[in-house]
Scaffold this motif. Structure first.
Motif, PDB file in Angstrom:
ATOM      1  N   ALA A  75       6.956  -1.171 -12.195  1.00 17.85           N
ATOM      2  CA  ALA A  75       7.967  -0.392 -12.935  1.00 17.85           C
ATOM      3  C   ALA A  75       7.509   0.637 -13.693  1.00 17.85           C
ATOM      4  CB  ALA A  75       8.170  -1.615 -14.068  1.00 17.85           C
ATOM      5  N   HIS A  76       6.295   1.120 -13.775  1.00 17.69           N
ATOM      6  CA  HIS A  76       5.712   2.002 -14.592  1.00 17.69           C
ATOM      7  C   HIS A  76       5.265   3.101 -13.747  1.00 17.69           C
ATOM      8  CE1 HIS A  76       2.168  -0.399 -13.919  1.00 17.69           C
ATOM      9  NE2 HIS A  76       1.403   0.553 -14.099  1.00 17.69           N
ATOM     10  N   GLU A  77       5.100   2.864 -12.446  1.00 15.13           N
ATOM     11  CA  GLU A  77       4.546   3.895 -11.400  1.00 15.13           C
ATOM     12  C   GLU A  77       5.544   4.762 -10.924  1.00 15.13           C
ATOM     13  OE1 GLU A  77       2.099   1.660  -8.530  1.00 15.13           O
ATOM     14  OE2 GLU A  77       0.300   2.043  -9.751  1.00 15.13           O
ATOM     15  N   ARG A  78       5.288   5.995 -10.471  1.00 14.90           N
ATOM     16  CA  ARG A  78       5.959   7.059  -9.840  1.00 14.90           C
ATOM     17  C   ARG A  78       5.100   7.424  -8.630  1.00 14.90           C
ATOM     18  NH1 ARG A  78       8.392  10.607 -14.938  1.00 14.90           N
ATOM     19  NH2 ARG A  78       9.405   8.754 -16.111  1.00 14.90           N
ATOM     20  N   GLY A  79       5.677   8.272  -7.851  1.00 20.56           N
ATOM     21  CA  GLY A  79       4.855   8.773  -6.807  1.00 20.56           C
ATOM     22  C   GLY A  79       5.359  10.212  -6.494  1.00 20.56           C
ATOM     23  N   PHE A  80       4.324  10.912  -6.013  1.00 23.79           N
ATOM     24  CA  PHE A  80       4.728  12.226  -5.591  1.00 23.79           C
ATOM     25  C   PHE A  80       3.882  12.481  -4.103  1.00 23.79           C
ATOM     26  CE2 PHE A  80       1.060  13.508  -8.017  1.00 23.79           C
ATOM     27  CZ  PHE A  80       0.404  14.450  -7.208  1.00 23.79           C
ATOM     28  N   THR A  81       4.606  13.598  -3.172  1.00 21.06           N
ATOM     29  CA  THR A  81       3.961  13.890  -2.102  1.00 21.06           C
ATOM     30  C   THR A  81       3.415  15.362  -2.076  1.00 21.06           C
ATOM     31  OG1 THR A  81       5.007  12.230  -0.586  1.00 21.06           O
ATOM     32  CG2 THR A  81       3.963  14.078   0.466  1.00 21.06           C
ATOM     33  N   GLY A  82       2.613  15.847  -1.851  1.00 20.77           N
ATOM     34  CA  GLY A  82       2.318  17.275  -1.683  1.00 20.77           C
ATOM     35  C   GLY A  82       1.843  17.571  -0.190  1.00 20.77           C
ATOM     36  N   THR A  83       2.171  18.692   0.130  1.00 17.44           N
ATOM     37  CA  THR A  83       1.943  19.120   1.636  1.00 17.44           C
ATOM     38  C   THR A  83       1.507  20.613   1.545  1.00 17.44           C
ATOM     39  OG1 THR A  83       4.286  19.768   2.034  1.00 17.44           O
ATOM     40  CG2 THR A  83       3.610  17.494   2.569  1.00 17.44           C
ATOM     41  N   LEU A  84       0.607  20.916   2.522  1.00 21.22           N
ATOM     42  CA  LEU A  84       0.312  22.465   2.840  1.00 21.22           C
ATOM     43  C   LEU A  84       0.571  22.471   4.239  1.00 21.22           C
ATOM     44  CD1 LEU A  84      -1.657  22.015   0.308  1.00 21.22           C
ATOM     45  CD2 LEU A  84      -2.895  23.722   1.194  1.00 21.22           C
ATOM     46  N   ARG A  85       1.262  23.765   4.524  1.00 21.42           N
ATOM     47  CA  ARG A  85       1.701  24.126   5.927  1.00 21.42           C
ATOM     48  C   ARG A  85       1.362  25.483   5.776  1.00 21.42           C
ATOM     49  NH1 ARG A  85       6.125  21.166   4.274  1.00 21.42           N
ATOM     50  NH2 ARG A  85       6.285  19.224   5.515  1.00 21.42           N
ATOM     51  N   SER A  86       0.878  25.944   7.191  1.00 21.22           N
ATOM     52  CA  SER A  86       0.836  27.379   7.605  1.00 21.22           C
ATOM     53  C   SER A  86       1.458  27.856   8.896  1.00 21.22           C
ATOM     54  CB  SER A  86      -0.927  27.394   8.019  1.00 21.22           C
ATOM     55  OG  SER A  86      -1.067  28.562   8.613  1.00 21.22           O
ATOM     56  N   GLY A  87       2.738  28.192   8.783  1.00 18.86           N
ATOM     57  CA  GLY A  87       3.568  28.469   9.828  1.00 18.86           C
ATOM     58  C   GLY A  87       4.078  27.219  10.149  1.00 18.86           C
ATOM     59  N   ASP A  88       4.382  26.775  11.409  1.00 21.93           N
ATOM     60  CA  ASP A  88       4.744  25.319  11.622  1.00 21.93           C
ATOM     61  C   ASP A  88       3.730  24.410  11.834  1.00 21.93           C
ATOM     62  OD1 ASP A  88       3.597  26.334  13.869  1.00 21.93           O
ATOM     63  OD2 ASP A  88       5.274  26.064  15.482  1.00 21.93           O
ATOM     64  N   ARG A  89       2.590  24.295  11.388  1.00 18.75           N
ATOM     65  CA  ARG A  89       1.590  23.646  11.355  1.00 18.75           C
ATOM     66  C   ARG A  89       1.275  23.041  10.107  1.00 18.75           C
ATOM     67  NH1 ARG A  89      -4.038  25.058  14.279  1.00 18.75           N
ATOM     68  NH2 ARG A  89      -3.311  24.737  16.260  1.00 18.75           N
ATOM     69  N   ASN A  90       1.239  21.539   9.921  1.00 22.50           N
ATOM     70  CA  ASN A  90       0.997  20.870   8.998  1.00 22.50           C
ATOM     71  C   ASN A  90      -0.558  20.694   9.047  1.00 22.50           C
ATOM     72  OD1 ASN A  90       3.733  20.202   8.377  1.00 22.50           O
ATOM     73  ND2 ASN A  90       3.747  18.275   9.868  1.00 22.50           N
ATOM     74  N   ILE A  91      -0.958  21.219   7.716  1.00 23.93           N
ATOM     75  CA  ILE A  91      -2.520  21.419   7.438  1.00 23.93           C
ATOM     76  C   ILE A  91      -2.871  20.048   6.634  1.00 23.93           C
ATOM     77  CG2 ILE A  91      -4.206  22.540   6.175  1.00 23.93           C
ATOM     78  CD1 ILE A  91      -2.980  24.118   8.761  1.00 23.93           C
ATOM     79  N   PHE A  92      -2.054  19.764   5.729  1.00 20.83           N
ATOM     80  CA  PHE A  92      -2.598  18.608   4.904  1.00 20.83           C
ATOM     81  C   PHE A  92      -1.485  17.920   3.985  1.00 20.83           C
ATOM     82  CE2 PHE A  92      -3.666  17.517   0.393  1.00 20.83           C
ATOM     83  CZ  PHE A  92      -4.661  16.454   0.620  1.00 20.83           C
ATOM     84  N   SER A  93      -1.478  16.551   3.622  1.00 17.10           N
ATOM     85  CA  SER A  93      -0.573  16.074   3.156  1.00 17.10           C
ATOM     86  C   SER A  93      -1.161  14.807   2.258  1.00 17.10           C
ATOM     87  CB  SER A  93       0.799  15.639   3.814  1.00 17.10           C
ATOM     88  OG  SER A  93      -0.014  14.377   4.829  1.00 17.10           O
ATOM     89  N   ILE A  94      -0.723  14.611   1.209  1.00 15.42           N
ATOM     90  CA  ILE A  94      -1.258  13.487   0.362  1.00 15.42           C
ATOM     91  C   ILE A  94      -0.186  12.832  -0.692  1.00 15.42           C
ATOM     92  CG2 ILE A  94      -1.877  15.078  -1.691  1.00 15.42           C
ATOM     93  CD1 ILE A  94      -4.392  13.214  -2.026  1.00 15.42           C
ATOM     94  N   GLN A  95      -0.105  11.720  -0.654  1.00 19.97           N
ATOM     95  CA  GLN A  95       0.971  10.807  -1.286  1.00 19.97           C
ATOM     96  C   GLN A  95       0.302  10.179  -2.312  1.00 19.97           C
ATOM     97  OE1 GLN A  95       3.116   7.855   0.847  1.00 19.97           O
ATOM     98  NE2 GLN A  95       4.219   7.173  -1.137  1.00 19.97           N
ATOM     99  N   VAL A  96       0.718  10.417  -3.804  1.00 17.40           N
ATOM    100  CA  VAL A  96      -0.080   9.895  -4.786  1.00 17.40           C
ATOM    101  C   VAL A  96       0.955   8.987  -5.546  1.00 17.40           C
ATOM    102  CG1 VAL A  96      -1.479  10.511  -6.929  1.00 17.40           C
ATOM    103  CG2 VAL A  96      -1.474  11.876  -4.822  1.00 17.40           C
ATOM    104  N   ASP A  97       0.449   7.730  -6.014  1.00 19.06           N
ATOM    105  CA  ASP A  97       0.998   7.076  -7.042  1.00 19.06           C
ATOM    106  C   ASP A  97       0.162   7.356  -8.497  1.00 19.06           C
ATOM    107  OD1 ASP A  97       2.030   5.749  -5.019  1.00 19.06           O
ATOM    108  OD2 ASP A  97       1.284   3.699  -5.472  1.00 19.06           O
ATOM    109  N   TYR A  98       1.235   7.634  -9.607  1.00 20.76           N
ATOM    110  CA  TYR A  98       0.742   7.921 -10.819  1.00 20.76           C
ATOM    111  C   TYR A  98       1.551   7.529 -11.899  1.00 20.76           C
ATOM    112  CZ  TYR A  98       4.703  11.270 -11.272  1.00 20.76           C
ATOM    113  OH  TYR A  98       6.022  11.761 -11.625  1.00 20.76           O
ATOM    114  N   THR A  99       0.952   7.362 -12.894  1.00 15.93           N
ATOM    115  CA  THR A  99       1.562   7.154 -14.065  1.00 15.93           C
ATOM    116  C   THR A  99       1.365   8.302 -15.191  1.00 15.93           C
ATOM    117  OG1 THR A  99      -0.325   5.857 -15.280  1.00 15.93           O
ATOM    118  CG2 THR A  99       1.315   4.657 -14.206  1.00 15.93           C
ATOM    119  N   THR A 100       2.512   8.518 -16.015  1.00 12.62           N
ATOM    120  CA  THR A 100       2.429   9.654 -17.099  1.00 12.62           C
ATOM    121  C   THR A 100       1.632   8.990 -18.360  1.00 12.62           C
ATOM    122  OG1 THR A 100       4.373  10.525 -16.199  1.00 12.62           O
ATOM    123  CG2 THR A 100       3.588  11.251 -18.582  1.00 12.62           C
ATOM    124  N   VAL A 101       0.709   9.580 -18.980  1.00 13.66           N
ATOM    125  CA  VAL A 101      -0.008   9.232 -20.135  1.00 13.66           C
ATOM    126  C   VAL A 101       0.207  10.119 -21.250  1.00 13.66           C
ATOM    127  CG1 VAL A 101      -1.553   7.757 -18.643  1.00 13.66           C
ATOM    128  CG2 VAL A 101      -2.200   9.796 -19.294  1.00 13.66           C
TER     129      VAL A 101
END
Length: 288
Positions: free
Chosen positions: A262-288
């Motif tokens: 109930a208290h958690e949220r998530g976000f996804t971050g991505t890095l791309r160079s042109g049409d290439r996926n370089i990096f992605s990360i999905q993070v669960d987080y809470t605001t404090v």
């Protein structure tokens, strides 16, 4: 490098077998008491931004990934230098207890195939409390294979700054609101010192740090200038290397948490160079 015996092995023996060098490599007192196990002290060099933690997720991942590949080098039957590219990872950050003290890392690793390895790592404070855990999969390449992958070097190694890893993420063209954000990150050789010599390429940790710096803009827009966030479970994926001279697009978007509460949220971050996926990360987080 052939597998070593039970005699304790220190950095001086491991360093010629691994792919990272100072200043990206910054572990202290690295030893491998038995093959497949490595321990070290872990510095804190990178600003934590809005993260309510003792160490930035990206920096914890940087040091633990290096510790894991160092442990792997002690069981790799191949000879000479090898490149250990962090490919997949699952980790967790733990709420900080007390104030920052000396951090200690431990890694156990094994080869799972001719060109693959895994490592289980953890980071603890001086009292033994868990700070972070990270399980990683590596793609393992000999020097000739890595050079064929990278092709001709497109940028010379940088000699300055002495260490770029305490500087803010150099994001430009930032556009953010309370839900998402986008920015540009120009990969320069000065951002890649020690990763990798002769072939400067954006470290996974710098990609992660750029993502978290961008998410800080989202959090400020959503919750105000004093808001902080505590990370929980995170999953990362690195598919390609971004060589110095390339420009990446960084995006942050909301996503469902991997472990919904109930208290958690998530976000996804991505890095791309042109049409290439370089990096992605999905993070669960809470605001404090």
């Amino acid at each position: 490098m052939t597998s070593v015996d039970s005699t304790t092995v220190a950095y001086a023996k491991i360093s010629p077998q691994i792919c990272v060098t100072p200043p990206y490599y910054a572990l202290g007192e690295l030893i491998s008491p038995v093959p497949g196990l490595a321990t070290a002290t872990v510095p804190v060099q990178t600003p934590t931004g809005r993260q309510a933690t003792l160490i930035n997720i990206a920096e914890a991942g940087r040091h633990l990934a290096i510790l894991g590949l160092s442990a792997t080098a002690t069981v790799n039957p191949g000879t000479g230098r090898h490149y250990y590219l962090a490919h997949r990872g699952v980790g967790r950050m733990y709420p900080p207890i007390g104030t920052l003290t000396t951090l200690h890392g431990t890694a156990t690793a094994r080869m799972t195939g001719r060109n693959r390895a895994v490592a289980e790592t953890e980071l603890r404070d001086a009292d033994g409390s868990l700070v972070a855990r990270l399980d990683l999969e590596y793609l393992v390449m000999s020097t000739p294979v890595f050079r064929r992958l990278m092709g001709p070097a497109t940028a010379p190694d940088a000699t300055e700054p002495a260490s770029p890893y305490s500087a803010p993420a150099p994001l430009v063209d930032v556009a953010a609101d309370a839900r998402s954000a986008t920015a540009k990150l120009a990969v320069e050789a000065s951002m890649c010192r020690g990763h990798f010599d002769g072939f400067p390429a954006l470290p996974v940790s710098v990609a992660g740090y750029a993502t978290f710096a961008l998410f800080d803009h989202v959090l400020e827009a959503a919750a105000g200038p004093d808001a902080q966030w505590q990370a929980g479970l995170f999953r990362l994926q690195a598919d390609h290397l971004a060589a110095a001279g390339q420009t990446c697009t960084v995006d942050v978007e909301p996503s469902a948490p991997a472990e919904p509460e109930a208290h958690e949220r998530g976000f996804t971050g991505t890095l791309r160079s042109g049409d290439r996926n370089i990096f992605s990360i999905q993070v669960d987080y809470t605001t404090v």
